[in-house]
Design an enzyme around this catalytic site. Structure first.
Site, PDB file in Angstrom:
ATOM      1  N   ASN A   1       0.883  -1.169   0.000  1.00  0.00           N
ATOM      2  CA  ASN A   1       0.000   0.000   0.000  1.00  0.00           C
ATOM      3  C   ASN A   1       0.915   1.211   0.000  1.00  0.00           C
ATOM      4  OD1 ASN A   1      -1.721   2.109   0.518  1.00  0.00           O
ATOM      5  ND2 ASN A   1      -2.283   1.435   2.594  1.00  0.00           N
TER       6      ASN A   1
ATOM      7  N   LYS B   1       0.149   4.275  -0.153  1.00  0.00           N
ATOM      8  CA  LYS B   1      -0.428   5.469   0.494  1.00  0.00           C
ATOM      9  C   LYS B   1      -0.199   6.686  -0.407  1.00  0.00           C
ATOM     10  CE  LYS B   1       0.101   3.104   4.834  1.00  0.00           C
ATOM     11  NZ  LYS B   1       0.245   3.159   6.276  1.00  0.00           N
TER      12      LYS B   1
ATOM     13  N   GLY C   1       3.063   1.987  10.706  1.00  0.00           N
ATOM     14  CA  GLY C   1       4.056   3.043  10.540  1.00  0.00           C
ATOM     15  C   GLY C   1       4.831   3.356  11.812  1.00  0.00           C
TER      16      GLY C   1
ATOM     17  N   HIS D   1      -9.232   1.495   4.761  1.00  0.00           N
ATOM     18  CA  HIS D   1      -7.974   1.578   5.515  1.00  0.00           C
ATOM     19  C   HIS D   1      -8.180   2.486   6.728  1.00  0.00           C
ATOM     20  CE1 HIS D   1      -3.827   2.537   6.539  1.00  0.00           C
ATOM     21  NE2 HIS D   1      -3.514   1.413   5.918  1.00  0.00           N
TER      22      HIS D   1
ATOM     23  N   GLU E   1      -6.496   4.798   7.852  1.00  0.00           N
ATOM     24  CA  GLU E   1      -6.234   6.220   7.571  1.00  0.00           C
ATOM     25  C   GLU E   1      -7.447   6.866   6.907  1.00  0.00           C
ATOM     26  OE1 GLU E   1      -2.544   5.519   5.532  1.00  0.00           O
ATOM     27  OE2 GLU E   1      -1.702   4.826   7.426  1.00  0.00           O
TER      28      GLU E   1
ATOM     29  N   SER F   1       3.820  -2.525  10.036  1.00  0.00           N
ATOM     30  CA  SER F   1       5.268  -2.671  10.186  1.00  0.00           C
ATOM     31  C   SER F   1       5.800  -4.039   9.747  1.00  0.00           C
ATOM     32  CB  SER F   1       5.700  -2.349  11.622  1.00  0.00           C
ATOM     33  OG  SER F   1       5.336  -1.021  11.953  1.00  0.00           O
TER      34      SER F   1
ATOM     35  N   GLU G   1      -5.141  -4.869  10.402  1.00  0.00           N
ATOM     36  CA  GLU G   1      -4.052  -3.924  10.641  1.00  0.00           C
ATOM     37  C   GLU G   1      -4.280  -3.180  11.960  1.00  0.00           C
ATOM     38  OE1 GLU G   1      -2.135  -2.731   6.632  1.00  0.00           O
ATOM     39  OE2 GLU G   1      -3.816  -1.394   6.988  1.00  0.00           O
TER      40      GLU G   1
HETATM   41  P1  13P Z   1       3.400   0.115   7.532  1.00  0.00           P
HETATM   42  O1  13P Z   1       3.814  -1.166   6.877  1.00  0.00           O
HETATM   43  O2  13P Z   1       4.171   1.308   7.029  1.00  0.00           O
HETATM   44  O3  13P Z   1       3.327   0.008   9.022  1.00  0.00           O
HETATM   45  O4  13P Z   1       1.876   0.406   7.038  1.00  0.00           O
HETATM   46  C1  13P Z   1       0.945  -0.605   7.149  1.00  0.00           C
HETATM   47  C2  13P Z   1      -0.267  -0.210   6.414  1.00  0.00           C
HETATM   48  O5  13P Z   1      -0.983   0.676   6.824  1.00  0.00           O
HETATM   49  C3  13P Z   1      -0.569  -0.912   5.163  1.00  0.00           C
HETATM   50  O6  13P Z   1      -1.845  -0.626   4.721  1.00  0.00           O
END
Ligand code: 13P
Length: 249
Positions: free
Chosen positions: A10, A12, A173, A95, A97, A213, A167
């Site tokens: 992803n 982002k 992150g 997601h 976010e 992560s 997640e």
């Molecule tokens: P990270 O792998 O950067 O922690 O992000 C995970 C994520 O949100 C994937 O959709």
């Protein structure tokens, strides 16, 4: 039936169209592995460049979001037929976010999942608890609610096509990965819920990913768990080292 591991990136809000094309072109040999499904979900504006770069490879390209209406006065949104037109077959829905910064509710997520399925696009439906929820011991209650509402009105035949991505928000992150046991516990709980809703066959077939992560160093342990069928990877999918996740064995 063994479920095929899915290594999904992803991106982002990262990578311009030209950066997307260069990244895929430069790494396509390293990302080649027929034993694993490889997918990059990229910003909408990167889709044509990423699709062109991935042509003729094992790499699949998906979107990061999609609206649930067919067309109309929804400034800034992407319609499912626009993804269809490009040949996009995957889309991330809900997601954390999007839930946090763009106010997506479980009901909106459900509408988007239904719409993606109607268009033959595989939704990667995300769920995940906050740190407070984990600390209060309500993780599984919360996840069950997210998944149950996300799947409202979806037939058993369609349910098996959905990919669920667990997640935990506190692991996104942050470099703080859930332990493989913590991730397995929730992914197993999600599979049990799918079994309650749709029966054992669907539960056996549906793919459940872990995200938060994931990197080249922890993918093998996570993906070895019986109910974890791959990863949804943020930061580490923007680097050539993503090949270590694809070739985790
Ligand atoms: P990270 O792998 O950067 O922690 O992000 C995970 C994520 O949100 C994937 O959709």
């Amino acid at each position: 039936m063994a479920r095929k591991i899915l290594a999904a990136g992803n991106w982002k809000m990262n990578m311009t169209p030209s950066q997307a094309a260069a990244f895929i072109n430069d790494n396509k040999e390293a990302f080649a592995n027929d034993e694993v499904d490889v997918l990059f979900c990229v910003p909408a504006i990167d889709l044509p460049a990423a699709l062109a770069a991935a042509e003729g490879t094992n790499i699949k390209i998906g979107a990061e979001n999609m609206y649930y209406e067919e067309k109309g006065a929804f400034t800034g949104e992407i319609a499912p037929c626009m993804l269809d037109d490009l040949g996009v077959k995957y889309v991330i829905i809900g997601h954390s976010e999007r839930r946090e910064y763009f106010a997506e509710t479980d009901e909106i997520v459900n509408k988007k999942v239904l719409k993606a399925l109607e268009h033959g696009i595989t939704p990667l439906m995300c769920c995940g608890e906050t740190l407070t929820q984990r600390e209060q011991g309500v993780t599984m209650d919360f996840i069950r609610q997210q998944v149950k509402i996300g799947f409202l009105g979806i037939s058993a035949e369609d349910a098996r096509k959905v990919v669920i991505a667990y997640e935990p928000i506190w692991a996104i992150g942050t470099g703080k990965t859930a332990t493989s046991d913590q991730a397995e516990e929730v992914c197993k709980g999600i599979r049990e819920l799918i079994c309650e809703l749709y029966g054992a066959e669907t539960a056996e077939e549906i793919r459940i990913l872990y995200g938060g992560s994931v990197n080249g160093g922890n993918a093998a342990e996570l993906f070895a768990k019986p109910d974890i069928d791959g990863g949804l990877v943020g930061g580490a999918s923007l680097k050539p080292d993503f090949s270590k996740i694809i070739n985790y064995k």
